[in-house]
Structures are given as C-alpha cells and as structure tokens.
Motif scaffolding. Structure first.
Motif, short mmCIF file in Angstrom:
data_model
loop_
_atom_site.label_atom_id
_atom_site.label_comp_id
_atom_site.label_asym_id
_atom_site.label_seq_id
_atom_site.Cartn_x
_atom_site.Cartn_y
_atom_site.Cartn_z
N PHE A 22 1.28 -5.86 11.88
CA PHE A 22 -0.05 -6.46 11.77
C PHE A 22 -0.86 -5.73 10.70
O PHE A 22 -0.77 -4.51 10.58
N ALA A 23 -1.58 -6.49 9.89
CA ALA A 23 -2.48 -5.96 8.85
C ALA A 23 -1.83 -4.94 7.92
O ALA A 23 -2.40 -3.88 7.67
N GLY A 25 -1.60 -4.92 4.72
CA GLY A 25 -2.47 -4.67 3.57
C GLY A 25 -3.58 -3.70 3.88
O GLY A 25 -3.96 -2.87 3.05
N THR A 26 -4.11 -3.78 5.08
CA THR A 26 -5.16 -2.86 5.50
C THR A 26 -4.62 -1.44 5.57
O THR A 26 -5.23 -0.49 5.08
N SER A 29 -4.07 -0.09 2.13
CA SER A 29 -5.33 0.35 1.53
C SER A 29 -5.72 1.73 2.04
O SER A 29 -6.22 2.56 1.28
N GLY A 75 4.34 -10.11 2.52
CA GLY A 75 3.26 -9.28 3.05
C GLY A 75 3.58 -7.81 3.16
O GLY A 75 2.68 -6.97 3.17
N VAL A 78 2.77 -3.61 -0.30
CA VAL A 78 1.38 -3.15 -0.24
C VAL A 78 0.98 -2.29 -1.43
O VAL A 78 -0.15 -1.82 -1.50
N GLU A 81 -2.26 -3.47 -2.84
CA GLU A 81 -3.48 -3.02 -2.15
C GLU A 81 -3.82 -1.58 -2.53
O GLU A 81 -4.99 -1.23 -2.66
N ARG A 107 -11.37 -4.85 1.10
CA ARG A 107 -10.60 -5.64 2.06
C ARG A 107 -11.20 -7.04 2.20
O ARG A 107 -10.47 -8.03 2.31
N ASP A 110 -10.22 -8.97 -0.86
CA ASP A 110 -8.77 -9.20 -0.87
C ASP A 110 -8.38 -10.27 0.14
O ASP A 110 -7.49 -11.08 -0.12
N ILE A 111 -9.06 -10.30 1.26
CA ILE A 111 -8.73 -11.29 2.30
C ILE A 111 -9.34 -12.66 1.96
O ILE A 111 -8.66 -13.69 2.04
#
Length: 153
Positions: A22-23, A25-26, A29, A75, A78, A81, A107, A110-111
C-alpha cells in the motif's frame, strides 16, 4: 533474474520499499527525504549536479525496470518519487517544517496530477514517462513552497 536485473530492481524500488503493498510512492518519498538531508549539507552547486545525475540515472533505471517487469509504469518503481521529493526540497532549508510541507505538497501534486503533470505522464512512455511527471511535480512543489515561505516572511 540476473545480477544486473536484480540491481536495477533494487534501485528502482528504493531498496524494495516499492514492494510495500500500500502507498509505495509515499514510502518512496519518505526514503527520498534522507537523500534531501544529505544534499542539504553540501554545497548547492554540487547538490544541483548530483540531483541532475540522479534524475538522468532514474530515467535509465525506471526504463530498465519497466522492461524487466513487462508492464507500463508499475507502482513498485519509486525512484521517480525519490527524484520528485529531492527537487521539492532543493535549495530550501531542510527543517521539520519544510520537510513536512514539502512532503505533503509533493504527494498531493503527484497523486492529483494537475496540468501539466498528467499531460506529461500521458505523452511520454518508458523511463522518461515514469520520471518526468514526478520531476515536474517536484519543481512545482518547490515553487509553491518558495511562495509560501515568502508570504510567511
């Protein structure tokens, strides 16, 4: 996978952080913030040079990772990111306020991918397509932060 492919995937996924379900990319970052800290401690001209090298390398790595995985803009990649958050905080004071504000603004961009970010994401493919939208989100985030800092002073 051979050694080169494993190395590419290790780098593209930010030391496998991109494999978090989950997440990703977060989390990528967040990893990038450690690089921002390092870059904030060196001469700005050297930091700009290293950032440029990082972005060019990220394009190559993302392109190779996309080929290895056989899917478009997966996905788990990264490194884009990471490049974006580096640009977000480039040349700004590295403190808790700028770090949190930069992270949140980057974020969000980016989202949500406002114009021209989504246009670039759709126009380009391969490594440049993967990285370019995050580079532009990072540049826009940096400008937004600079305007915010100017307004606060």
């Amino acid at each position: 996978m051979n050694f080169k492919q494993k190395s590419v995937m290790f780098i593209a996924t930010g030391c496998y952080i991109g494999n978090i379900s989950f997440a990703p990319g977060t989390f990528g970052s967040v990893l990038g913030l450690s690089i921002c800290f390092f870059l904030s401690k060196i001469d700005f001209s050297i930091a700009v040079f290293l950032t440029l090298i990082f972005i060019l390398s990220a394009i190559w790595v993302a392109n190779e990772a996309e080929k290895i995985l056989g899917e478009e803009d997966p996905g788990c990649i990264v490194i884009d990111e990471i490049a974006g958050i580096i640009l977000t905080l480039s040349g700004l004071p590295f403190n808790i306020t700028s770090m949190i504000a930069g992270f949140l603004v980057f974020r969000a961009l980016d989202i949500l991918k406002p114009y021209p970010i989504r246009l670039l994401e759709n126009k380009f493919s391969g490594g440049i397509g993967i990285v370019l939208d995050d580079v532009v989100a990072g540049i826009l985030s940096n400008v937004i932060l600079r305007v915010f800092i100017r307004m606060m002073n």
